[in-house]
Design a protein around this motif. Structure first.
Motif, PDB file in Angstrom:
ATOM      1  N   TYR A 144      82.714  47.681  21.592  1.00  9.89           N
ATOM      2  CA  TYR A 144      82.472  46.883  22.787  1.00  9.89           C
ATOM      3  C   TYR A 144      80.976  46.571  22.876  1.00  9.89           C
ATOM      4  O   TYR A 144      80.170  47.435  23.207  1.00  9.89           O
ATOM      5  N   ASP A 145      80.629  45.336  22.603  1.00  5.56           N
ATOM      6  CA  ASP A 145      79.223  44.938  22.509  1.00  5.56           C
ATOM      7  C   ASP A 145      78.606  44.504  23.828  1.00  5.56           C
ATOM      8  O   ASP A 145      77.385  44.505  23.971  1.00  5.56           O
ATOM      9  N   GLN A 147      77.362  45.057  27.049  1.00  6.92           N
ATOM     10  CA  GLN A 147      76.942  46.115  27.945  1.00  6.92           C
ATOM     11  C   GLN A 147      76.115  45.551  29.103  1.00  6.92           C
ATOM     12  O   GLN A 147      75.600  44.430  29.022  1.00  6.92           O
ATOM     13  N   ILE A 148      75.983  46.330  30.148  1.00  3.63           N
ATOM     14  CA  ILE A 148      75.227  45.890  31.325  1.00  3.63           C
ATOM     15  C   ILE A 148      73.773  45.598  30.968  1.00  3.63           C
ATOM     16  O   ILE A 148      73.163  44.671  31.496  1.00  3.63           O
ATOM     17  N   THR A 149      73.212  46.372  30.053  1.00  2.00           N
ATOM     18  CA  THR A 149      71.804  46.213  29.677  1.00  2.00           C
ATOM     19  C   THR A 149      71.571  45.159  28.607  1.00  2.00           C
ATOM     20  O   THR A 149      70.425  44.889  28.242  1.00  2.00           O
ATOM     21  N   GLY A 150      72.648  44.560  28.080  1.00  2.00           N
ATOM     22  CA  GLY A 150      72.516  43.557  27.032  1.00  2.00           C
ATOM     23  C   GLY A 150      73.562  43.776  25.953  1.00  2.00           C
ATOM     24  O   GLY A 150      74.396  44.665  26.038  1.00  2.00           O
ATOM     25  N   ASP A 151      73.491  42.946  24.915  1.00  2.00           N
ATOM     26  CA  ASP A 151      74.473  43.030  23.833  1.00  2.00           C
ATOM     27  C   ASP A 151      74.071  44.106  22.828  1.00  2.00           C
ATOM     28  O   ASP A 151      72.931  44.136  22.354  1.00  2.00           O
ATOM     29  N   ALA A 152      75.029  44.964  22.471  1.00  2.00           N
ATOM     30  CA  ALA A 152      74.761  46.022  21.499  1.00  2.00           C
ATOM     31  C   ALA A 152      74.596  45.477  20.081  1.00  2.00           C
ATOM     32  O   ALA A 152      73.892  46.071  19.265  1.00  2.00           O
ATOM     33  N   ARG A 153      75.248  44.379  19.763  1.00  2.00           N
ATOM     34  CA  ARG A 153      75.159  43.698  18.459  1.00  2.00           C
ATOM     35  C   ARG A 153      75.623  44.606  17.306  1.00  2.00           C
ATOM     36  O   ARG A 153      75.047  44.612  16.234  1.00  2.00           O
ATOM     37  N   TYR A 154      76.690  45.348  17.557  1.00  2.00           N
ATOM     38  CA  TYR A 154      77.294  46.175  16.517  1.00  2.00           C
ATOM     39  C   TYR A 154      78.624  45.614  16.009  1.00  2.00           C
ATOM     40  O   TYR A 154      79.178  46.125  15.041  1.00  2.00           O
ATOM     41  N   LEU A 155      79.163  44.602  16.685  1.00  2.00           N
ATOM     42  CA  LEU A 155      80.538  44.200  16.390  1.00  2.00           C
ATOM     43  C   LEU A 155      80.713  43.734  14.945  1.00  2.00           C
ATOM     44  O   LEU A 155      81.655  44.152  14.260  1.00  2.00           O
ATOM     45  N   THR A 156      79.832  42.888  14.453  1.00  2.00           N
ATOM     46  CA  THR A 156      79.992  42.377  13.095  1.00  2.00           C
ATOM     47  C   THR A 156      79.945  43.509  12.075  1.00  2.00           C
ATOM     48  O   THR A 156      80.770  43.579  11.149  1.00  2.00           O
ATOM     49  N   TRP A 174      93.235  46.520  12.294  1.00  2.00           N
ATOM     50  CA  TRP A 174      93.388  45.915  13.614  1.00  2.00           C
ATOM     51  C   TRP A 174      92.111  46.088  14.415  1.00  2.00           C
ATOM     52  O   TRP A 174      91.321  47.000  14.145  1.00  2.00           O
ATOM     53  N   GLY A 175      91.927  45.249  15.428  1.00  2.00           N
ATOM     54  CA  GLY A 175      90.777  45.365  16.308  1.00  2.00           C
ATOM     55  C   GLY A 175      91.177  45.361  17.770  1.00  2.00           C
ATOM     56  O   GLY A 175      92.097  44.647  18.168  1.00  2.00           O
ATOM     57  N   ILE A 176      90.471  46.165  18.568  1.00  2.00           N
ATOM     58  CA  ILE A 176      90.703  46.217  20.017  1.00  2.00           C
ATOM     59  C   ILE A 176      89.566  45.478  20.723  1.00  2.00           C
ATOM     60  O   ILE A 176      88.387  45.736  20.467  1.00  2.00           O
ATOM     61  N   ILE A 177      89.919  44.573  21.620  1.00  2.00           N
ATOM     62  CA  ILE A 177      88.979  43.661  22.276  1.00  2.00           C
ATOM     63  C   ILE A 177      88.537  44.229  23.625  1.00  2.00           C
ATOM     64  O   ILE A 177      89.350  44.727  24.405  1.00  2.00           O
ATOM     65  N   GLN A 178      87.246  44.126  23.919  1.00  2.00           N
ATOM     66  CA  GLN A 178      86.712  44.513  25.228  1.00  2.00           C
ATOM     67  C   GLN A 178      87.137  43.502  26.273  1.00  2.00           C
ATOM     68  O   GLN A 178      86.825  42.314  26.163  1.00  2.00           O
ATOM     69  N   LEU A 179      87.834  43.982  27.326  1.00  2.00           N
ATOM     70  CA  LEU A 179      88.250  43.098  28.410  1.00  2.00           C
ATOM     71  C   LEU A 179      87.825  43.624  29.778  1.00  2.00           C
ATOM     72  O   LEU A 179      87.180  42.918  30.543  1.00  2.00           O
TER      73      LEU A 179
END
Length: 276
Positions: A144-145, A147-156, A174-179
């Protein structure tokens, strides 16, 4: 309620939040979902009492498998979310016990995310250790990239690593999406949902899930905001229609891509960590 879930385009369910893991609940779920074409990943807490160190307990494993094995609505055995590597030997034992008795229905975990590890190498080692211990039929996790403080940029990096290990071992992933907005994770827009799905598809994922469908009950420190279905009222939120529309586009794309051989994924313009 299961018909409502199926109407969004989902074809697999996972257990409820804080699930009791009882056989009685699981059998009711199978009865309700069978006519809808939904399949279930089920938690059966009786498995906790099964161990190769206690040969007498293996008869209980036979009983557990017999409960579900012949039901067309059964997909596999849920064995936990984001297990640490210290759990892998025990998981491997359960995988072997279940595989011996029911090779058609795999045991399943959703693994921890890239963001939980210091380096890409640490994350890859974690996934490879899981594969070595359990010999899974599918790999799955979340990252889940937003975040409140900004994008974690780990997804790729997360998707690329999971896909690489999956292909090396001849299994899908499979991948689980942040909702749902909660804890350190911010509100997700329709565009952010579509972006996440696109990243997983572009790297060759064969399954997409969403966290969460039903909003979890209020819990101090988590600040759960409405997911697709509201807690308490059971009302549909705007996410319900968003995901229904997204799944309608996703299904034909995903089915087509699943029949192809992945060669490479390249980014145009900016390149995120882990991208090419």
């Amino acid at each position: 309620r299961y018909a409502e879930l199926a109407a969004t385009g989902f074809n697999v369910t996972v257990l409820a939040w804080d699930d009791a893991g009882t056989a009685a609940d699981n059998l009711v779920r199978l009865d309700l979902t069978r006519p809808l074409g939904l399949r279930n990943l089920l938690l059966d807490n009786d498995l906790d009492s099964v161990s190769t160190s206690n040969p007498a307990s293996l008869a209980l494993a036979d009983t557990i498998v017999a409960r579900y094995r012949d039901d067309p609505a059964f997909l596999g055995y849920y064995l936990g979310d984001e297990p640490p590597a210290s759990y892998f030997p025990r998981l491997g034992e359960w995988f072997d016990i279940l595989r011996e008795r029911d090779p058609a229905h795999p045991a399943w975990n959703s693994l921890g995310p890239r963001g939980a590890f210091f380096t890409p190498a640490d994350f890859r080692a974690y996934v490879e250790q899981y594969v070595d211990a359990t010999h899974p039929a599918v790999l799955c996790n979340n990252q889940y990239d937003f975040q409140i403080t900004g994008d974690a940029r780990y997804l790729t990096e997360n998707v690329a690593t999971l896909g690489s290990v999956a292909r090396a071992n001849g299994v899908p992933f499979w991948g689980i999406i942040q909702l749902v907005e909660h804890w350190i994770f911010r509100h997700v827009t329709e565009g952010m949902l579509r972006w996440q799905v696109a990243q997983w598809l572009a790297w060759g994922a064969h399954g997409i899930g969403y966290f969460t469908y039903w909003t979890p009950a209020p819990l101090p420190g988590y600040g759960w905001q409405p997911a697709m279905i509201e807690w308490g009222t059971g009302a549909r939120t705007p996410y319900y229609d968003m995901v229904t529309a997204l799944n309608a586009r996703l299904a034909p794309l995903g089915d087509t891509l699943a029949g192809l051989r992945w060669l490479a994924t390249q980014h145009a313009g900016s390149v995120p960590p882990g991208g090419v």
